[in-house]
Design an enzyme around this catalytic site. Structure first.
Site, PDB file in Angstrom:
ATOM      1  N   TYR A   1     -22.544 -74.709  73.776  1.00 26.28           N
ATOM      2  CA  TYR A   1     -23.083 -74.244  75.053  1.00 26.28           C
ATOM      3  C   TYR A   1     -23.535 -75.424  75.906  1.00 26.28           C
ATOM      4  O   TYR A   1     -23.168 -75.545  77.086  1.00 26.28           O
ATOM      5  CB  TYR A   1     -24.258 -73.297  74.790  1.00 26.28           C
ATOM      6  CG  TYR A   1     -24.898 -72.749  76.041  1.00 26.28           C
ATOM      7  CD1 TYR A   1     -24.324 -71.691  76.726  1.00 26.28           C
ATOM      8  CD2 TYR A   1     -26.084 -73.286  76.533  1.00 26.28           C
ATOM      9  CE1 TYR A   1     -24.911 -71.185  77.884  1.00 26.28           C
ATOM     10  CE2 TYR A   1     -26.684 -72.791  77.676  1.00 26.28           C
ATOM     11  CZ  TYR A   1     -26.091 -71.737  78.348  1.00 26.28           C
ATOM     12  OH  TYR A   1     -26.673 -71.254  79.487  1.00 26.28           O
TER      13      TYR A   1
ATOM     14  N   LYS B   1     -21.897 -76.733  79.439  1.00 23.86           N
ATOM     15  CA  LYS B   1     -22.704 -76.725  80.656  1.00 23.86           C
ATOM     16  C   LYS B   1     -22.834 -78.132  81.244  1.00 23.86           C
ATOM     17  O   LYS B   1     -22.928 -78.297  82.474  1.00 23.86           O
ATOM     18  CB  LYS B   1     -24.079 -76.130  80.378  1.00 23.86           C
ATOM     19  CG  LYS B   1     -24.063 -74.624  80.166  1.00 23.86           C
ATOM     20  CD  LYS B   1     -23.655 -73.891  81.438  1.00 23.86           C
ATOM     21  CE  LYS B   1     -23.845 -72.396  81.303  1.00 23.86           C
ATOM     22  NZ  LYS B   1     -23.549 -71.674  82.555  1.00 23.86           N
TER      23      LYS B   1
END
Length: 271
Positions: free
Chosen positions: A154, A158
């Site tokens: 994640y 990002k």
């Protein structure tokens, strides 16, 4: 929540828009006068959200290569324009150590968190923004700037989205502004397992003394979409209650000299 930033006559697309931060953003844009096209996976939630906003919606997965085109076309057909794009939909899978990460789940993280926002910007650019201008806001995370347990995929994806934001800002100006908002821990259903058991301790370690609400992020997004921010592009706006500076917080009178470690950066739960 009402807004003083006038977006009347504008049309906006918001992904992941039926709960949490995405829903707060969609409502805030509508309150500011924008007509809103929402997207999420659950058809029933999409219908309810579109109805409440007096807008339109499309159920589907942003990771599906055809979804961005269909979503853009729906907005243009319904409102005749597409001025604002908020890329909020995301996945935090694979959740866990990267040494255990399934390659397919790793690719899915980048498909949803990086490739889908790019596809949506491409569609918005070709369908409206190239000729008429517009604003893009990507929802990133405060955690993209450092490492944390179990959220390697994640955070890495990002971080890539942050760079994509800057790259697009450089390529699409001056007609299109592209920025990002990076929230800290926000009181959403998705993050309940993090904030509910230890909210008091987490809040006490933050300079602003509380965890975030979805509306805190929504206000920042609407401001970036407004004319008030018309000389801002390629920027990342932290909306984290001071999470990134919490270790510098001065202890309350009477508690100085007592060491109390700051809690580790909260991680997001599995989707």
């Amino acid at each position: 929540m009402t807004s003083s930033y006038g977006l009347r006559g504008r049309a906006a697309v918001v992904t992941g828009a039926t709960r949490g931060i995405g829903w707060a953003v969609a409502r805030a844009l509508a309150d500011a006068g924008a007509r809103v096209c929402v997207s999420a996976r659950d058809p029933d939630r999409v219908r309810r959200a579109a109805g409440e906003l007096d807008g339109v919606g499309l159920a589907g997965d942003v990771g599906d290569p055809g979804h961005p085109r269909k979503l853009t076309e729906l907005c243009l057909d319904a409102f005749g324009r597409l001025d604002v794009l908020v890329n909020n939909a995301a996945t935090n899978q694979p959740y866990g150590p990267l040494m255990d990460a399934d390659p397919g789940a790793w690719r899915e993280a980048f498909t949803v968190n990086v490739e889908a926002p790019l596809r949506l910007v491409q569609c918005a650019w070709r369908g409206w923004m190239r000729e008429h201008g517009g604003v893009v806001v990507n929802i990133c995370t405060e955690g993209a700037g450092h490492v944390g347990p179990d959220v390697g995929a994640y955070g890495t994806s990002k971080a890539a989205l942050l760079h994509l934001t800057r790259q697009l800002a450089g390529e699409l100006g001056p007609g299109v502004r592209v920025n990002s908002v990076s929230p800290g821990l926000v009181r959403t259903e998705m993050a309940r397992f993090v904030w509910e058991p230890g909210e008091g301790e987490i809040a006490a370690a933050l300079p602003l003394g509380r965890i975030g609400e979805p509306e805190d992020v929504a206000r920042a997004v609407v401001w970036l979409c407004s004319e008030e921010a018309k000389w801002i592009t390629g920027a990342d706006l932290l909306v984290d209650g001071g999470t990134s500076v919490r270790r510098a917080r001065i202890a309350p009178q009477g508690a100085r000299g007592t060491a109390r470690p700051a809690p580790t950066t909260p991680t997001r739960p599995p989707a």
